[in-house]
Enzyme design. Sequence first.
Site, PDB file in Angstrom:
ATOM      1  N   LYS A 117       0.835  -1.218   0.000  1.00 33.38           N
ATOM      2  CA  LYS A 117       0.000   0.000   0.000  1.00 33.38           C
ATOM      3  C   LYS A 117       0.856   1.250   0.000  1.00 33.38           C
ATOM      4  O   LYS A 117       0.484   2.253  -0.601  1.00 33.38           O
ATOM      5  CB  LYS A 117      -0.959   0.006   1.195  1.00 33.38           C
ATOM      6  CG  LYS A 117      -2.127  -0.928   0.995  1.00 33.38           C
ATOM      7  CD  LYS A 117      -3.335  -0.495   1.787  1.00 33.38           C
ATOM      8  CE  LYS A 117      -4.502  -1.428   1.557  1.00 33.38           C
ATOM      9  NZ  LYS A 117      -5.541  -1.337   2.569  1.00 33.38           N
ATOM     10  N   LYS A 175      -3.553 -11.557  -6.986  1.00 35.49           N
ATOM     11  CA  LYS A 175      -4.867 -11.630  -6.316  1.00 35.49           C
ATOM     12  C   LYS A 175      -5.897 -10.729  -7.002  1.00 35.49           C
ATOM     13  O   LYS A 175      -5.555  -9.635  -7.447  1.00 35.49           O
ATOM     14  CB  LYS A 175      -4.661 -11.160  -4.861  1.00 35.49           C
ATOM     15  CG  LYS A 175      -5.863 -11.225  -3.989  1.00 35.49           C
ATOM     16  CD  LYS A 175      -5.587 -10.586  -2.623  1.00 35.49           C
ATOM     17  CE  LYS A 175      -5.817  -9.088  -2.634  1.00 35.49           C
ATOM     18  NZ  LYS A 175      -6.027  -8.455  -1.340  1.00 35.49           N
ATOM     19  N   LYS A 208      -9.864  -5.071  -5.403  1.00 36.43           N
ATOM     20  CA  LYS A 208     -10.750  -3.935  -5.669  1.00 36.43           C
ATOM     21  C   LYS A 208     -10.017  -2.828  -6.402  1.00 36.43           C
ATOM     22  O   LYS A 208     -10.603  -2.061  -7.130  1.00 36.43           O
ATOM     23  CB  LYS A 208     -11.201  -3.291  -4.353  1.00 36.43           C
ATOM     24  CG  LYS A 208     -11.937  -4.145  -3.421  1.00 36.43           C
ATOM     25  CD  LYS A 208     -12.283  -3.359  -2.167  1.00 36.43           C
ATOM     26  CE  LYS A 208     -12.095  -4.245  -0.960  1.00 36.43           C
ATOM     27  NZ  LYS A 208     -12.572  -3.794   0.289  1.00 36.43           N
TER      28      LYS A 208
HETATM   29  P1  TYM Z   1     -10.712  -6.466   2.781  1.00 36.43           P
HETATM   30  O1  TYM Z   1     -11.810  -5.467   2.911  1.00 36.43           O
HETATM   31  O2  TYM Z   1      -9.579  -6.147   1.878  1.00 36.43           O
HETATM   32  O3  TYM Z   1     -11.294  -7.858   2.337  1.00 36.43           O
HETATM   33  C1  TYM Z   1     -12.412  -8.447   2.984  1.00 36.43           C
HETATM   34  C2  TYM Z   1     -12.269  -9.955   2.983  1.00 36.43           C
HETATM   35  O4  TYM Z   1     -12.184 -10.451   1.638  1.00 36.43           O
HETATM   36  C3  TYM Z   1     -11.057 -11.331   1.512  1.00 36.43           C
HETATM   37  N1  TYM Z   1     -10.508 -11.205   0.142  1.00 36.43           N
HETATM   38  C4  TYM Z   1     -10.306 -12.252  -0.677  1.00 36.43           C
HETATM   39  N2  TYM Z   1     -10.509 -13.571  -0.526  1.00 36.43           N
HETATM   40  C5  TYM Z   1     -10.213 -14.382  -1.564  1.00 36.43           C
HETATM   41  N3  TYM Z   1      -9.723 -13.940  -2.757  1.00 36.43           N
HETATM   42  C6  TYM Z   1      -9.494 -12.622  -2.958  1.00 36.43           C
HETATM   43  N4  TYM Z   1      -9.035 -12.195  -4.129  1.00 36.43           N
HETATM   44  C7  TYM Z   1      -9.793 -11.707  -1.894  1.00 36.43           C
HETATM   45  N5  TYM Z   1      -9.716 -10.355  -1.747  1.00 36.43           N
HETATM   46  C8  TYM Z   1     -10.146 -10.077  -0.496  1.00 36.43           C
HETATM   47  C9  TYM Z   1     -10.076 -10.814   2.563  1.00 36.43           C
HETATM   48  O5  TYM Z   1      -9.152 -11.813   2.933  1.00 36.43           O
HETATM   49  C10 TYM Z   1     -11.001 -10.444   3.699  1.00 36.43           C
HETATM   50  O6  TYM Z   1     -11.319 -11.571   4.475  1.00 36.43           O
HETATM   51  N6  TYM Z   1      -8.085  -5.703   6.915  1.00 36.43           N
HETATM   52  C11 TYM Z   1      -9.242  -6.376   6.398  1.00 36.43           C
HETATM   53  C12 TYM Z   1     -10.542  -5.984   7.076  1.00 36.43           C
HETATM   54  C13 TYM Z   1     -10.519  -6.155   8.546  1.00 36.43           C
HETATM   55  C14 TYM Z   1     -10.679  -7.387   9.246  1.00 36.43           C
HETATM   56  C15 TYM Z   1     -10.594  -7.051  10.612  1.00 36.43           C
HETATM   57  C16 TYM Z   1     -10.882  -8.706   8.811  1.00 36.43           C
HETATM   58  C17 TYM Z   1     -10.356  -5.188   9.485  1.00 36.43           C
HETATM   59  N7  TYM Z   1     -10.392  -5.712  10.717  1.00 36.43           N
HETATM   60  C18 TYM Z   1     -10.688  -8.046  11.589  1.00 36.43           C
HETATM   61  C19 TYM Z   1     -10.983  -9.684   9.809  1.00 36.43           C
HETATM   62  C20 TYM Z   1     -10.889  -9.351  11.168  1.00 36.43           C
HETATM   63  C21 TYM Z   1      -9.386  -6.017   4.934  1.00 36.43           C
HETATM   64  O7  TYM Z   1      -8.920  -4.999   4.484  1.00 36.43           O
HETATM   65  O8  TYM Z   1     -10.159  -6.853   4.222  1.00 36.43           O
END
Ligand code: TYM
Length: 334
Positions: free
Chosen positions: A115, A197, A200
């Site tokens: 990032k 991966k 978004k």
């Molecule tokens: P975020 O918002 O980037 O993604 C949300 C969830 O989607 C999963 N994910 C994927 N899984 C499979 N293939 C992909 N290409 C893919 N892209 C995203 C992510 O692994 C995630 O589970 N930091 C976290 C949000 C967060 C969080 C937490 C999660 C904040 N606090 C506490 C769990 C527990 C995030 O940015 O996810």
Amino acid sequence: MIDNKRILFSGMQATGNLTLGNYLGALKNWLTLSDKYQCFYSVVDLHSITVRQEPSELRKRARALLTLYIAAGLDPEKNCIYYQSHVSGHGELAWILNCFTYMGELNRMTQFKDKSAKHADNINAGLFTYPVLMAADILLFQTDVVPVGIDQMQHLEITRDIAQRFNGIYGDVFTIPEPYIGEVGAKIMSLQDPLKKMSKSDENPNASIYLLDDPDTIIRKCKRAVTDSEGMILYREEQPGIKNLIDIYCACTNKTPEDVVKEFDSKGYGEFKMAVGESIVSVLKPVWDKMEKLSKEKAYIDQVIKKNGEKADYYAKKTLRKVQKKVGFPERIS
Ligand code: TYM
């Protein structure tokens, strides 16, 4: 434990357009786990501002994401669906945990490296301490299990390290959480570069399927997915594009890779890609319909936000007060 159930926490950022990766890697598993655990699902808007946001846009996306959780099938009577920013304990615990986290640990986080390379003009302290806020999210609820995609594993590991360090000093304060990675869909790859991966923030719109893409767009993106010239539908590392499409198809149809290889034996890539596109549309169609319906039910969503925000705040305060006492803050006088 709450009401004799183990506790589950997870969250998603309301930033950018959610992708099929978010759905298959996370949200879909949340649905299957929801009966077994006492679940907290947060819209993590505090995390979102580590990257500059347009305020009105963030507000709109956060509400759409909270609505999507419900549209996808999470019952807000049973699952605590709330905004992270409505529960001040997240920020308060994050501050305390910052004092138990080392710079060296945070420096090793690959997401921070990625990032900060992407947002070189805004490498703020929040981006650096992002994993500590994530640890606070999880530990605040004495969470047992955290369903996430593989990309979040490093953050889960640091959460466990911080919790163990804290417990080592003050006794058993935090439950040590376990990650939960789904059997399929834990890492959905880009349709244009299957070694990367699905994300978004990909600049190429054909690389990701967005949850709000219309059916024609979904089918077109599948047809354009990068594959290879082998001409065989096999589930193996040498064919990462086909392997990714098989993973998507399996996650959408609950079939196994072996079933899929058999089903498309001697069939062409064109036919397979079409089937993948259609399977995605049929999984998302009920979600779109429910989303449309819920978007008109303002009072209902408002009431979910209020009630669940208060519930999350109640449990968060329980842990926070315990932690504040342990570190030596003066007791409140009531
Ligand atoms: P975020 O918002 O980037 O993604 C949300 C969830 O989607 C999963 N994910 C994927 N899984 C499979 N293939 C992909 N290409 C893919 N892209 C995203 C992510 O692994 C995630 O589970 N930091 C976290 C949000 C967060 C969080 C937490 C999660 C904040 N606090 C506490 C769990 C527990 C995030 O940015 O996810």
